[in-house]
Write a protein that holds these residues in place. Structure first.
Motif, short mmCIF file in Angstrom:
data_model
loop_
_atom_site.label_atom_id
_atom_site.label_comp_id
_atom_site.label_asym_id
_atom_site.label_seq_id
_atom_site.Cartn_x
_atom_site.Cartn_y
_atom_site.Cartn_z
N VAL A 119 9.98 9.26 8.19
CA VAL A 119 11.52 8.93 7.72
C VAL A 119 12.30 9.53 8.64
N GLU A 120 13.51 9.30 8.45
CA GLU A 120 14.47 9.76 9.47
C GLU A 120 14.72 11.18 9.36
N GLY A 121 14.40 11.95 8.55
CA GLY A 121 14.31 13.48 8.64
C GLY A 121 13.71 14.08 7.12
N VAL A 122 13.63 15.53 7.22
CA VAL A 122 13.27 16.13 5.86
C VAL A 122 14.28 17.17 5.90
N PRO A 123 14.76 17.60 4.44
CA PRO A 123 15.60 18.76 4.30
C PRO A 123 14.85 19.97 4.38
N GLU A 128 0.77 -1.11 -0.22
CA GLU A 128 -0.11 -0.11 0.01
C GLU A 128 0.80 1.22 -0.03
N ASN A 129 1.94 0.99 0.75
CA ASN A 129 2.85 2.24 0.93
C ASN A 129 3.47 2.57 -0.41
N ASP A 130 4.01 1.58 -0.95
CA ASP A 130 4.60 1.74 -2.29
C ASP A 130 3.63 2.02 -3.40
N ILE A 131 2.68 1.74 -3.33
CA ILE A 131 1.64 2.15 -4.47
C ILE A 131 1.13 3.60 -4.31
N LEU A 132 1.08 4.10 -3.29
CA LEU A 132 0.82 5.29 -2.84
C LEU A 132 2.03 6.58 -3.12
N HIS A 133 3.09 6.02 -2.89
CA HIS A 133 4.32 6.88 -3.25
C HIS A 133 4.41 6.81 -4.78
N LYS A 134 4.60 5.75 -5.27
CA LYS A 134 4.75 5.72 -6.82
C LYS A 134 3.95 6.50 -7.53
N LYS A 135 2.47 6.36 -7.33
CA LYS A 135 1.44 7.20 -7.94
C LYS A 135 1.59 8.60 -7.70
N ALA A 136 1.92 9.15 -6.59
CA ALA A 136 2.32 10.56 -6.21
C ALA A 136 3.35 11.17 -6.92
N GLY A 138 -5.50 26.57 9.92
CA GLY A 138 -4.53 25.68 9.99
C GLY A 138 -4.53 24.55 8.96
N ILE A 139 -3.58 24.11 8.32
CA ILE A 139 -3.45 23.05 7.25
C ILE A 139 -2.45 22.04 7.55
N ALA A 140 -2.69 20.89 7.29
CA ALA A 140 -1.44 19.83 7.31
C ALA A 140 -1.20 19.35 5.93
N MET A 141 0.26 19.55 5.79
CA MET A 141 1.06 19.28 4.69
C MET A 141 1.81 17.89 4.79
N GLY A 142 1.62 17.23 3.63
CA GLY A 142 2.18 15.80 3.56
C GLY A 142 3.63 15.91 2.78
N LEU A 143 4.09 14.51 2.62
CA LEU A 143 5.26 14.27 1.81
C LEU A 143 5.22 13.05 1.30
N MET A 144 5.65 12.68 0.06
CA MET A 144 5.90 11.33 -0.61
C MET A 144 7.20 11.46 -0.90
N GLU A 175 19.41 13.85 -5.40
CA GLU A 175 18.66 13.71 -4.36
C GLU A 175 17.27 13.03 -4.95
N PRO A 176 16.73 12.24 -4.09
CA PRO A 176 15.47 11.58 -4.22
C PRO A 176 14.28 12.35 -4.69
N ARG A 177 13.54 12.14 -5.74
CA ARG A 177 12.42 12.72 -5.98
C ARG A 177 11.21 12.81 -4.76
N TYR A 178 10.44 13.91 -4.86
CA TYR A 178 9.47 13.92 -3.81
C TYR A 178 8.29 14.87 -4.32
N LYS A 179 7.15 14.79 -3.57
CA LYS A 179 6.04 15.59 -3.77
C LYS A 179 5.34 15.84 -2.44
N ILE A 180 5.18 17.19 -2.59
CA ILE A 180 4.34 17.77 -1.21
C ILE A 180 3.01 17.75 -1.57
N LEU A 181 2.30 17.40 -0.49
CA LEU A 181 0.83 17.29 -0.73
C LEU A 181 0.05 18.11 0.51
N THR A 182 -0.69 18.82 -0.09
CA THR A 182 -1.51 19.78 0.87
C THR A 182 -2.84 19.22 1.25
#
Length: 754
Positions: free
Chosen positions: A559-563, A337-345, A500-506, A520-527
């Motif tokens: 994860v271990e940390g975010v830049p 489930e985790n892999d699918i969500l990350h890959k699609k995002a 307030g709003i919660a922001m996510g990351l894949m 660096e690894p690719r990433y997407k920020i989610l609002t």
């Protein structure tokens, strides 16, 4: 009779005989002496020395350290269970931050219980901060119980929570417990000046009205993995710069810890994982994997994917009826489930509910309209997250007294958050406040505190209660929005509405670096994360504020940390989303209502001299109690002479009138009228108000000679008087009738003669 009883009866002279019979050697046993084993390491942080002391004091713990910073001292211990816990299904980490009153040199508690009871709110928040910092660095597949306990031994002006995070990291680092640390923690901010201060003393950080921003930052390898922040509408760019400065100090702490671990750290335990049966993988790929994308994408929430997970669990149990543990199969489902969500995002910009990456869910806002009894209310929807917040106003006597290890304060603003089981469509225990509820309530309180009016302008005690009615992503931020509506509905003159709003990351990899890749690894920020994004995403970055800037931040990661640059991007995108939410709030209610609810108490403020406080209170509080009973108003008197009178209807005004009369200082030359209440040979006493009498000497009654006072004055007579002398020390006032009206008695005498 037993030998023990015989010896007791016949006396001490036979004790040596008894010891021989019992198998002991008589005589003096040599005393064994040993010294405490101790090793110290030090580093300079924020201009002060941090010292780590390793001793055998808690030698049974798997890892322990005593950390000192000034006179603030904490002991951290870490232990791991010998065996794994069967049927657990999750990583069992317990973190306890233990306050001890002796640390502050105080005997606290209630009059009848002089020992520590349930953890204070500060202790709960301290435990959460440590937990949120260290948890991401564990292998979540571990099924052994791990417990970290941090005990505050001594506290001065330095923050023990910052010390506790670093101590927990060191205790885990030198232990044999598998953990991918260390991490460092600092507190940073702009307080009484424009200078940025690292690890500020309490006198700077406790006054939330004076500082610009105050951040607790944790991280490793130049990345951030935990933030707690409050700010006075601070620009996002300024907070990003503060994170960079904090990261530099954290790097020093990391190097310090790594050197210690390298020198005295124990070899880590090897935890054997249960292997996945190939037959299970085959079954999963045939029956479940083809259905997962359809269950994950197409609608908000987790119902479809949860139903599919339940179906998978049933299949596994039927296939292996002899087994009791199915952790490998359970992990297979979650990982897929985790892999699918990350890959699609990352590869397709696709989210489970079909929204764009920066899109906020549908919004609804309602200010008031529930009950006339409530002093203010707000309802806020953001997609499937629904929150009701209710405001109650009270007087200064309703303030919350916080009497803790570090501080003794009266809070005039409280925000409490509730998450009942039905909010998540579940069955569970109701009425018990857990750590999560305390933490979410504190976050919203922090965000809203920054826009509240000064006590001089709005002396009310304010309590907000947010009820999470339906949860599908960040009810804490929805609570801030609903509470803003409630405050404005209640007529509280806040500086500006807060949202307030919660922001996510894949991220492409849950590791900080991808093996074999230089970039660096690719990433997407989610609002506005929700459902599976919240559960499987790599970051939960909650940001609250006004249009002008940020008022509160909370960062949790998986994860271990975010830049820092990713956090800066997320803050910028959060501001856009926040403004959209504020637009919706202001469509519902543009500004705080002009008047507070008629059901709320009225508060009047007046000032008396400090030396008059005792007069108003009276012996043993007798006078102020009489005023309360007479008017129904509550009276609160500050040390500086500020008096708050709280009541409904006209009760506050009545009480104010009484206190004004009590404390009125009459001045020489004032012209008044009063009732004669007593006659004496030397003059008459005239009542100036309910609390003050003055005396008219016989020589001041009339312009002619008065032989006897009773000849021309009677009790109950209303007479004009002039104040001719005030003796403040003796509390006596001298009056004159003849100077107030020299013809008053002449006319009366003529009328009498006629």
């Amino acid at each position: 009779m037993s030998r023990h009883k015989v010896v007791f009866l016949i006396g001490e002279q036979y004790s040596s005989l008894y010891m021989s019979l019992a198998g002991f050697t008589t005589g003096i046993c040599p005393r064994q002496t040993s010294n405490m084993k101790k090793k110290e390491y030090s580093v300079e942080i924020g201009g002060k020395i941090l010292t780590a002391e390793f001793t055998d004091l808690a030698e049974q713990a798997h890892g322990s350290v005593i950390l000192k910073y000034g006179e603030t001292i904490v002991l951290a211990t870490a232990c791991m269970s010998r065996d794994s816990l069967a049927g657990l299904g999750f990583f069992n980490l317990t973190v306890d931050y233990m306050e001890r009153f002796y640390a502050a040199g105080k005997i606290l508690g209630s009059r009848f219980v002089r020992r520590e009871g349930k953890p204070s709110e500060d202790a709960v928040l301290g435990s959460r901060v440590i937990d949120r910092t260290i948890r991401p660095l564990f292998d979540q597949s571990i099924r052994h119980a791990v417990q970290v306990i941090v005990t505050v031994l001594s506290v001065d002006e330095n923050d023990p929570t910052i010390l506790a995070i670093n101590a927990a990291s060191l205790a885990l680092g030198v232990s044999n417990i598998p953990w991918n640390g260390p991490v460092g923690a600092v507190r940073i901010g702009r307080y009484s000046s424009e200078d940025i201060v690292i690890n500020p003393p309490q006198k700077l950080r406790e006054d939330d009205a004076s500082y610009k921003y105050d951040l607790t930052v944790c991280g490793r390898d130049g990345h951030i993995n935990m933030i707690e922040a409050s700010a006075h509408e601070t620009p996002e760019s300024e907070l990003a710069e503060a994170l960079k400065l904090a990261s530099a100090e954290i790097k020093k702490l990391e190097e310090f810890q790594k050197n210690i671990i390298k020198e005295i750290g124990h070899e880590k335990r090897v935890i054997t994982k249960e292997e996945l049966n190939p037959e299970s993988l085959k079954l999963f790929n045939a029956e479940i994997r083809p259905e997962m994308e359809g269950a994950l994408f197409g609608e908000a929430g987790k119902k479809k994917i949860d139903d599919l997970h339940t179906a998978w669990n049933k299949m596994v149990k039927e296939k292996y009826p002899e087994r009791e543990e199915f952790a490998p199969e359970d992990n297979l489902f979650d990982d897929t489930e985790n892999d699918i969500l990350h890959k699609k995002a990352i590869e397709e910009n696709k989210r489970p509910d079909g929204r764009r990456m920066d899109e906020v869910r549908e919004l609804y806002a309602q200010a008031g309209g529930i009950s006339s009894i409530m002093h203010g209310s707000g309802i806020f929807y953001r997609g499937g997250t629904h929150v009701l917040s209710v405001l109650t106003l009270g007087g200064p006597e309703d303030r919350n007294l916080v009497d803790g290890m570090e501080r003794r304060v009266e809070k005039r603003f409280m925000h409490h958050y509730n998450f009942p089981p039905y909010s998540g469509g579940e069955v569970g225990r109701a009425g018990f406040t857990n750590r999560r509820e305390v933490g979410h309530g504190a976050l919203a309180e922090k965000a809203l505190l920054m826009v509240l009016p000064r006590v001089e302008d709005f002396p009310y005690t304010m309590r907000l209660v947010s009820e999470s009615m339906a949860s599908n992503g960040s009810t804490s931020q929805a609570s801030i929005c609903a509470s803003t509506l409630a405050l404005m509905d209640g007529g509280v003159p806040i500086k500006a509405p807060v949202a307030g709003i919660a922001m996510g990351l894949m991220t492409e990899s849950r590791k900080l670096k991808v093996e074999g890749k230089k970039e660096e690894p690719r990433y997407k920020i989610l609002t506005d994360i929700q459902g599976p994004e919240d559960h499987h995403g790599d970051m939960d970055f909650k940001i609250a504020g006004t249009r002008a800037g940020v008022t509160a931040i909370q960062l949790d990661v998986k994860v271990e940390g975010v830049p820092i640059k990713v956090l800066a991007e997320a803050m910028a995108e959060a501001k856009v989303a926040r403004n959209k939410i504020l637009d919706r709030i202001e469509e519902e209610i543009k500004a705080p209502r002009a008047e507070i609810s008629p059901n709320a108490p009225k508060i009047l403020i007046m000032k008396i001299k400090p030396d008059q406080i005792g007069l108003v209170i009276g012996a043993g509080g007798k006078t102020v109690k009489e005023i309360r009973e007479k008017t129904g108003a509550e009276i609160t008197i500050e040390d500086d002479g500020t008096v708050y009178l709280t009541g409904k209807g006209e009760s506050a005004a009545e009480a104010k009138k009484i206190v004004e009369e009590m404390t009125r200082e009459f001045k020489v030359g004032e012209m008044l009228k009063g009732e004669v209440v007593k006659i004496a040979d030397f003059g008459a006493f005239v009542r100036l108000n309910s609390w003050t009498d003055g005396m008219v000497h016989i020589s001041e009654i009339a312009p002619f000679r008065v032989e006897r006072v009773s000849d021309i004055i009677k009790e109950g007579m209303i007479v004009p008087v002039k104040v001719i002398k005030v003796d403040q020390e003796r509390g006596k006032i001298s009056l004159s009738i003849r100077e107030a009206d020299k013809d008053f008695f002449s006319e009366n005498q003529r009328a009498k003669r006629m």
